[in-house]
Design a protein around this motif. Structure first.
Motif, PDB file in Angstrom:
ATOM      1  N   GLN A 185       2.208   3.084   3.185  1.00 14.69           N
ATOM      2  CA  GLN A 185       0.998   3.605   3.819  1.00 14.69           C
ATOM      3  C   GLN A 185       0.639   2.925   5.144  1.00 14.69           C
ATOM      4  O   GLN A 185      -0.396   3.208   5.713  1.00 14.69           O
ATOM      5  CB  GLN A 185      -0.181   3.526   2.846  1.00 14.69           C
ATOM      6  N   CYS A 186       1.439   1.995   5.619  1.00 18.14           N
ATOM      7  CA  CYS A 186       1.179   1.498   6.961  1.00 18.14           C
ATOM      8  C   CYS A 186       2.408   0.799   7.523  1.00 18.14           C
ATOM      9  O   CYS A 186       3.372   0.541   6.807  1.00 18.14           O
ATOM     10  CB  CYS A 186      -0.058   0.606   7.012  1.00 18.14           C
ATOM     11  N   LYS A 206       0.875  -1.178   0.000  1.00 19.39           N
ATOM     12  CA  LYS A 206       0.000   0.000   0.000  1.00 19.39           C
ATOM     13  C   LYS A 206       0.901   1.213   0.000  1.00 19.39           C
ATOM     14  O   LYS A 206       1.640   1.429   0.954  1.00 19.39           O
ATOM     15  CB  LYS A 206      -0.880  -0.002   1.247  1.00 19.39           C
ATOM     16  N   PHE A 213       3.116  -2.213   8.590  1.00 18.86           N
ATOM     17  CA  PHE A 213       3.574  -3.516   8.083  1.00 18.86           C
ATOM     18  C   PHE A 213       4.479  -3.309   6.876  1.00 18.86           C
ATOM     19  O   PHE A 213       5.513  -3.954   6.727  1.00 18.86           O
ATOM     20  CB  PHE A 213       2.381  -4.388   7.673  1.00 18.86           C
TER      21      PHE A 213
HETATM   22  S1  FES Z   1      -3.353   0.023   6.135  1.00 22.59           S
HETATM   23 FE1  FES Z   1      -4.068  -0.223   8.123  1.00 22.59          FE
HETATM   24  S2  FES Z   1      -2.792  -1.656   9.006  1.00 22.59           S
HETATM   25 FE2  FES Z   1      -2.117  -1.473   7.008  1.00 22.59          FE
END
Ligand code: FES
Ligand SMILES: N[C@@H](CCC(=O)N[C@@H](CS)C(=O)NCC(=O)O)C(=O)O
Length: 252
Positions: free
Chosen positions: A176-177, A169, A179
Motif C-alpha cells: 500500500q505504499c 501495509k 516504502f
Molecule cells: S502509507 Fe503513506 S507513506 Fe506509507
C-alpha cells in the motif's frame, strides 16, 4: 474431488488445461510457514465440501517456476481460476476470506454438504487463532479487551511466525505504499521467502508493534524473531553486508 498435490510443472499444466470451465483453486504453501500448517487442514476440508472445484496444492519452494509465473512471493497464497482467467487472489492465512471467495465463484454445494462444510470449516477457522492475519478478527472487536500482556504474547507469536516476517501495509502483491514496495522488491531480489502481516487489518498490532520493536514506522522486518529495522536500515545493512539476509537467518 479431493486435493491434488502437484509434483511437476507438466502435471500442473495438464490438470489446469483438462477442463477450463471448472473452478480451479491453487493453494501455494511451504513446509516451514506456520500459517500454512493451519491452512492445510482448512483446504482439505474445503476440498471435500466443494467436489466440483479442482484444488491444486503447490509447494512454492519446490515448484519455483509455477510460483514465479503467478508472482507468488509470500505464503500461504490462493488463486481462483476459471477459463484461464484469474478470478481472485488472496494472500495470508485468513480462512474466512478464502471461504467467501469460494462461495462467490464456486458452484453451490448441496444442502447436505453445506451443513457438513460449515461445521468443519468453523472448527478449522477456530484453529487459526494464533497465526498471522487471523487477528484481523480484531476488526469485529474480538480483541477489544485484549490486555497489554495478551497483546505482547500475540506480537511475540506473530514476529516468530516465519523465519522472515514482514509487517507491512497491504500484501506483497498489493503493497500500500512506496516504502513497502521497495522492501518487497529487495526481498524478492535476494530470493528471501517471507511471511507477512497486514497491519492495516489490525490496529492493535499496528500500534503495539511500534512499542514492541521500539520503532515508529512500517515496514518492519523480523528475522528469527529479532527486529532488523525498516526500509532504510535494511538498505544500509545490505550495503554493509551483501549477505545480510543469509547471515541474519543463520544467527539464532
Ligand atoms: S502509507 Fe503513506 S507513506 Fe506509507
Ligand atoms: N524511512 C522509513 C519509512 C517508513 C515510514 O515513514 N512509514 C510511515 C508511513 S508508511 C509509517 O509507518 N507511519 C506510521 C503508521 O502509519 O502507523 C523506513 O526506513 O522504513
Amino acid at each position: 474431488m479431493s486435493i491434488v498435490e502437484i509434483e511437476s510443472e507438466d502435471q500442473f499444466t495438464k490438470l489446469t488445461k483438462s477442463d477450463p470451465t471448472k473452478l480451479i483453486a491453487l493453494y501455494f504453501h511451504t513446509p516451514w510457514a506456520a500459517p500454512c500448517q493451519t491452512m492445510n487442514a482448512v483446504i482439505k476440508t474445503l476440498a471435500q465440501a466443494n467436489p466440483t472445484t479442482l484444488f491444486l496444492s503447490i509447494d512454492a519452494d519446490k515448484l519455483g517456476d509455477i510460483s514465479e509465473l503467478f508472482e507468488v512471493s509470500a505464503v500461504p497464497y490462493f488463486i481462483l481460476i476459471r477459463n484461464s482467467t484469474i478470478l481472485k487472489e488472496l494472500s495470508g492465512a485468513d480462512p474466512k476470506e478464502f471461504i467467501a471467495a469460494l462461495n462467490q465463484f464456486g458452484d453451490k454445494p448441496s444442502t447436505n454438504q453445506e451443513t457438513n462444510s460449515s461445521a468443519s470449516i468453523s472448527a478449522a477457522t477456530d484453529a487459526a487463532t494464533s497465526v498471522p492475519q487471523e487477528s484481523s478478527a480484531s476488526q469485529n472487536g474480538a480483541h477489544e479487551e485484549e490486555s497489554a500482556d495478551a497483546l505482547d504474547e500475540r506480537l511475540k507469536k506473530l514476529t516468530t511466525a516465519a523465519p522472515v516476517m514482514l509487517f507491512m501495509k497491504g500484501s506483497p502483491l498489493a503493497p500500500q505504499c512506496g516504502f513497502l514496495r521497495q522492501l518487497v522488491a529487495i526481498l524478492r531480489e535476494h530470493q528471501v521467502r517471507f511471511g507477512f502481516f497486514d497491519i492495516l487489518k489490525d490496529d492493535s498490532v499496528r500500534q503495539g508493534l511500534k512499542t514492541f520493536s521500539d520503532w515508529p514506522t512500517f515496514p518492519q522486518l523480523y528475522v528469527n524473531g529479532e527486529f532488523q529495522g525498516g526500509l532504510d536500515i535494511i538498505k544500509e545493512s545490505l550495503a554493509d553486508d551483501p549477505e545480510f539476509f543469509e547471515n541474519a537467518l543463520k544467527a539464532q
